[in-house]
Design a protein around this motif. Structure first.
Motif, mmCIF file in Angstrom:
data_model
loop_
_atom_site.group_PDB
_atom_site.id
_atom_site.type_symbol
_atom_site.label_atom_id
_atom_site.label_comp_id
_atom_site.label_asym_id
_atom_site.label_seq_id
_atom_site.Cartn_x
_atom_site.Cartn_y
_atom_site.Cartn_z
ATOM 1 N N VAL A 100 12.859 7.302 4.735
ATOM 2 C CA VAL A 100 12.244 6.845 3.494
ATOM 3 C C VAL A 100 10.813 6.426 3.817
ATOM 4 O O VAL A 100 10.594 5.627 4.734
ATOM 5 C CB VAL A 100 13.004 5.638 2.896
ATOM 6 C CG1 VAL A 100 12.267 5.081 1.683
ATOM 7 C CG2 VAL A 100 14.429 6.026 2.530
ATOM 8 N N LEU A 101 9.844 6.987 3.100
ATOM 9 C CA LEU A 101 8.454 6.571 3.261
ATOM 10 C C LEU A 101 8.104 5.550 2.191
ATOM 11 O O LEU A 101 8.395 5.749 1.009
ATOM 12 C CB LEU A 101 7.497 7.764 3.149
ATOM 13 C CG LEU A 101 7.442 8.706 4.335
ATOM 14 C CD1 LEU A 101 6.470 9.851 4.059
ATOM 15 C CD2 LEU A 101 7.044 7.974 5.600
ATOM 16 N N ASN A 102 7.460 4.456 2.620
ATOM 17 C CA ASN A 102 6.982 3.439 1.687
ATOM 18 C C ASN A 102 5.478 3.525 1.469
ATOM 19 O O ASN A 102 4.998 3.239 0.382
ATOM 20 C CB ASN A 102 7.331 2.034 2.194
ATOM 21 C CG ASN A 102 8.822 1.809 2.251
ATOM 22 O OD1 ASN A 102 9.566 2.365 1.448
ATOM 23 N ND2 ASN A 102 9.265 1.022 3.199
ATOM 24 N N SER A 103 4.737 3.912 2.531
ATOM 25 C CA SER A 103 3.275 3.931 2.393
ATOM 26 C C SER A 103 2.635 4.792 3.466
ATOM 27 O O SER A 103 3.249 5.099 4.494
ATOM 28 C CB SER A 103 2.720 2.508 2.500
ATOM 29 O OG SER A 103 2.951 1.985 3.803
ATOM 30 N N ILE A 104 1.374 5.175 3.203
ATOM 31 C CA ILE A 104 0.507 5.814 4.195
ATOM 32 C C ILE A 104 -0.806 5.041 4.178
ATOM 33 O O ILE A 104 -1.302 4.679 3.108
ATOM 34 C CB ILE A 104 0.287 7.323 3.906
ATOM 35 C CG1 ILE A 104 -0.556 7.966 5.014
ATOM 36 C CG2 ILE A 104 -0.319 7.527 2.532
ATOM 37 C CD1 ILE A 104 -0.633 9.479 4.918
ATOM 38 N N SER A 105 -1.323 4.761 5.368
ATOM 39 C CA SER A 105 -2.558 3.984 5.457
ATOM 40 C C SER A 105 -3.488 4.619 6.483
ATOM 41 O O SER A 105 -3.055 4.873 7.601
ATOM 42 C CB SER A 105 -2.227 2.544 5.861
ATOM 43 O OG SER A 105 -3.408 1.786 5.954
ATOM 44 N N PRO A 106 -4.744 4.899 6.137
ATOM 45 C CA PRO A 106 -5.288 4.802 4.781
ATOM 46 C C PRO A 106 -4.664 5.875 3.891
ATOM 47 O O PRO A 106 -4.099 6.840 4.399
ATOM 48 C CB PRO A 106 -6.784 5.050 4.993
ATOM 49 C CG PRO A 106 -6.842 5.936 6.196
ATOM 50 C CD PRO A 106 -5.713 5.474 7.081
#
Length: 189
Positions: free
Chosen positions: A92-98
Protein backbone atom coordinates in the motif's frame (compact mmCIF):
# COMPACT_ATOMS: atom_id res chain seq x y z
CA UNK A 1 -23.59 -29.20 18.31
CA UNK A 2 -22.93 -25.97 16.46
CA UNK A 3 -19.18 -25.34 16.07
CA UNK A 4 -17.46 -22.26 17.47
CA UNK A 5 -14.40 -20.64 15.93
CA UNK A 6 -12.05 -18.88 18.36
CA UNK A 7 -9.02 -18.16 16.18
CA UNK A 8 -7.45 -18.29 12.73
CA UNK A 9 -3.64 -18.45 12.85
CA UNK A 10 -2.02 -16.60 11.20
CA UNK A 11 -4.69 -13.90 11.06
CA UNK A 12 -3.25 -12.40 7.85
CA UNK A 13 -1.56 -13.43 4.62
CA UNK A 14 0.13 -11.74 1.67
CA UNK A 15 -1.32 -11.75 -1.85
CA UNK A 16 0.31 -14.22 -4.22
CA UNK A 17 1.08 -16.81 -1.52
CA UNK A 18 -0.25 -20.08 -0.15
CA UNK A 19 -0.04 -20.22 3.62
CA UNK A 20 -0.68 -22.98 6.16
CA UNK A 21 -3.53 -22.02 8.51
CA UNK A 22 -4.71 -23.44 11.84
CA UNK A 23 -8.27 -22.88 13.01
CA UNK A 24 -9.15 -23.48 16.65
CA UNK A 25 -12.55 -23.75 18.27
CA UNK A 26 -15.01 -26.39 19.42
CA UNK A 27 -17.29 -29.08 18.01
CA UNK A 28 -15.34 -29.72 14.79
CA UNK A 29 -16.27 -33.08 13.25
CA UNK A 30 -14.16 -35.51 11.24
CA UNK A 31 -16.74 -35.69 8.45
CA UNK A 32 -18.86 -33.03 6.80
CA UNK A 33 -16.65 -30.11 7.86
CA UNK A 34 -15.99 -27.20 5.51
CA UNK A 35 -14.16 -23.90 5.91
CA UNK A 36 -15.38 -20.75 4.15
CA UNK A 37 -13.62 -17.43 3.52
CA UNK A 38 -15.73 -14.45 2.43
CA UNK A 39 -14.93 -12.46 -0.70
CA UNK A 40 -13.03 -13.45 -3.82
CA UNK A 41 -9.38 -14.33 -4.21
CA UNK A 42 -8.83 -16.67 -1.22
CA UNK A 43 -9.19 -20.42 -1.80
CA UNK A 44 -9.31 -22.94 1.02
CA UNK A 45 -7.14 -26.03 0.48
CA UNK A 46 -7.59 -29.57 1.78
CA UNK A 47 -9.03 -29.56 5.29
CA UNK A 48 -7.67 -31.80 8.04
CA UNK A 49 -9.75 -32.05 11.19
CA UNK A 50 -7.00 -32.84 13.70
CA UNK A 51 -9.51 -33.17 16.56
CA UNK A 52 -12.70 -31.52 17.78
CA UNK A 53 -10.83 -28.25 18.51
CA UNK A 54 -8.29 -27.97 15.67
CA UNK A 55 -8.45 -27.80 11.86
CA UNK A 56 -5.43 -27.35 9.57
CA UNK A 57 -5.63 -26.22 5.95
CA UNK A 58 -4.04 -23.80 3.50
CA UNK A 59 -5.29 -20.49 2.15
CA UNK A 60 -4.19 -19.68 -1.41
CA UNK A 61 -4.36 -15.93 -1.96
CA UNK A 62 -4.36 -14.67 -5.54
CA UNK A 63 -2.03 -11.83 -6.54
CA UNK A 64 -5.08 -9.66 -7.25
CA UNK A 65 -7.14 -10.39 -4.12
CA UNK A 66 -8.56 -7.22 -2.55
CA UNK A 67 -6.63 -5.93 0.46
CA UNK A 68 -9.44 -6.44 2.94
CA UNK A 69 -10.42 -8.28 6.07
CA UNK A 70 -12.31 -11.52 5.37
CA UNK A 71 -14.72 -13.54 7.49
CA UNK A 72 -13.73 -17.16 8.09
CA UNK A 73 -16.29 -19.70 9.30
CA UNK A 74 -16.50 -23.44 9.88
CA UNK A 75 -19.56 -25.50 8.94
CA UNK A 76 -20.21 -29.00 10.30
CA UNK A 77 -23.34 -31.18 10.29
CA UNK A 78 -24.20 -29.32 13.53
CA UNK A 79 -24.33 -25.89 11.85
CA UNK A 80 -22.13 -22.91 10.99
CA UNK A 81 -19.79 -21.22 13.45
CA UNK A 82 -19.32 -17.58 14.25
CA UNK A 83 -16.68 -15.83 12.12
CA UNK A 84 -13.10 -14.79 12.78
CA UNK A 85 -11.11 -12.30 10.71
CA UNK A 86 -8.39 -13.11 8.19
CA UNK A 87 -6.81 -10.09 6.46
CA UNK A 88 -5.33 -10.10 2.95
CA UNK A 89 -2.18 -7.99 2.87
CA UNK A 90 -0.15 -6.47 0.06
CA UNK A 91 1.71 -3.30 -0.79
CA UNK A 92 0.00 0.00 0.00
CA UNK A 93 1.44 3.39 -0.98
CA UNK A 94 0.56 6.39 1.18
CA UNK A 95 2.83 9.06 -0.32
CA UNK A 96 5.72 9.99 -2.60
CA UNK A 97 8.13 12.74 -1.63
CA UNK A 98 8.74 15.01 -3.38
CA UNK A 99 5.56 14.66 -5.41
CA UNK A 100 6.82 16.86 -8.27
CA UNK A 101 9.90 16.87 -10.48
CA UNK A 102 11.16 19.22 -13.17
CA UNK A 103 11.73 18.26 -16.80
CA UNK A 104 15.35 17.45 -17.61
CA UNK A 105 16.28 16.48 -14.04
CA UNK A 106 16.92 13.44 -11.90
CA UNK A 107 14.91 13.55 -8.67
CA UNK A 108 15.57 11.35 -5.62
CA UNK A 109 12.17 10.14 -4.37
CA UNK A 110 10.96 8.35 -1.26
CA UNK A 111 7.84 6.18 -1.40
CA UNK A 112 6.11 5.56 1.94
CA UNK A 113 3.44 3.00 2.77
CA UNK A 114 3.22 -0.55 4.07
CA UNK A 115 3.99 -4.02 2.77
CA UNK A 116 6.82 -2.65 0.62
CA UNK A 117 9.34 -5.40 1.46
CA UNK A 118 9.93 -7.34 -1.73
CA UNK A 119 9.44 -4.35 -4.04
CA UNK A 120 10.94 -5.27 -7.40
CA UNK A 121 9.53 -2.61 -9.72
CA UNK A 122 8.24 0.95 -9.68
CA UNK A 123 5.56 1.68 -12.29
CA UNK A 124 5.21 5.25 -13.60
CA UNK A 125 2.38 5.96 -16.04
CA UNK A 126 3.09 7.75 -19.32
CA UNK A 127 6.39 8.21 -21.10
CA UNK A 128 9.48 10.20 -20.17
CA UNK A 129 9.89 9.25 -16.50
CA UNK A 130 12.08 6.28 -15.61
CA UNK A 131 13.50 5.07 -12.32
CA UNK A 132 16.88 3.79 -11.16
CA UNK A 133 18.61 2.94 -7.87
CA UNK A 134 15.56 1.18 -6.40
CA UNK A 135 16.29 0.52 -2.71
CA UNK A 136 13.94 -1.18 -0.26
CA UNK A 137 14.83 0.55 3.01
CA UNK A 138 12.28 -1.40 5.08
CA UNK A 139 8.64 -2.52 4.98
CA UNK A 140 7.41 1.10 4.92
CA UNK A 141 10.01 2.91 2.76
CA UNK A 142 11.39 2.55 -0.78
CA UNK A 143 13.79 5.05 -2.38
CA UNK A 144 14.73 5.58 -6.02
CA UNK A 145 15.78 8.24 -8.52
CA UNK A 146 13.32 9.43 -11.17
CA UNK A 147 14.92 10.59 -14.43
CA UNK A 148 12.64 13.01 -16.25
CA UNK A 149 13.30 13.77 -19.91
CA UNK A 150 13.45 17.42 -21.01
CA UNK A 151 10.53 16.99 -23.43
CA UNK A 152 8.07 14.83 -21.49
CA UNK A 153 4.54 16.09 -20.93
CA UNK A 154 3.73 18.39 -18.01
CA UNK A 155 1.25 15.96 -16.49
CA UNK A 156 0.41 14.10 -13.31
CA UNK A 157 1.67 10.50 -13.31
CA UNK A 158 0.34 7.48 -11.44
CA UNK A 159 3.10 5.73 -9.49
CA UNK A 160 2.75 2.23 -8.03
CA UNK A 161 5.10 -0.50 -6.84
CA UNK A 162 5.10 -4.22 -7.56
CA UNK A 163 6.24 -6.61 -4.86
CA UNK A 164 7.01 -10.31 -4.82
CA UNK A 165 4.93 -11.65 -3.27
CA UNK A 166 2.15 -9.15 -2.81
CA UNK A 167 1.28 -7.89 -6.27
CA UNK A 168 0.83 -4.27 -7.32
CA UNK A 169 -0.01 -1.42 -4.96
CA UNK A 170 -2.47 1.40 -5.31
CA UNK A 171 -1.16 4.57 -6.96
CA UNK A 172 0.10 7.93 -5.71
CA UNK A 173 0.54 11.02 -7.89
CA UNK A 174 3.84 12.47 -9.13
CA UNK A 175 3.60 15.57 -11.35
CA UNK A 176 6.11 16.67 -13.99
CA UNK A 177 6.64 20.44 -13.90
CA UNK A 178 8.70 23.00 -15.83
CA UNK A 179 12.14 23.75 -14.40
CA UNK A 180 12.33 27.10 -12.59
CA UNK A 181 12.97 30.13 -14.77
CA UNK A 182 16.59 31.25 -14.43
CA UNK A 183 17.09 34.46 -12.52
CA UNK A 184 19.79 36.98 -13.46
CA UNK A 185 21.36 38.26 -10.26
CA UNK A 186 24.11 40.47 -11.62
CA UNK A 187 25.91 41.69 -14.76
CA UNK A 188 29.62 42.48 -14.59
CA UNK A 189 30.80 45.01 -15.81
Amino acid sequence: SVPTLTSVTPAAGVRGTTIPVTLTGTNFTATGTTVAVSGAGVTVGTITVVNSTTITTTFTITATAALTARNVSVTTPGGTSNTQTFTVQGPVLNSISPNTGARGTSVPVTLNGSGLTGTTTINVSGAGVTYSNLTVVNDTTVTAAFSITATTGLTARNVSVATTPGGTSNTVTFTVVNPPVPTLTSVTP
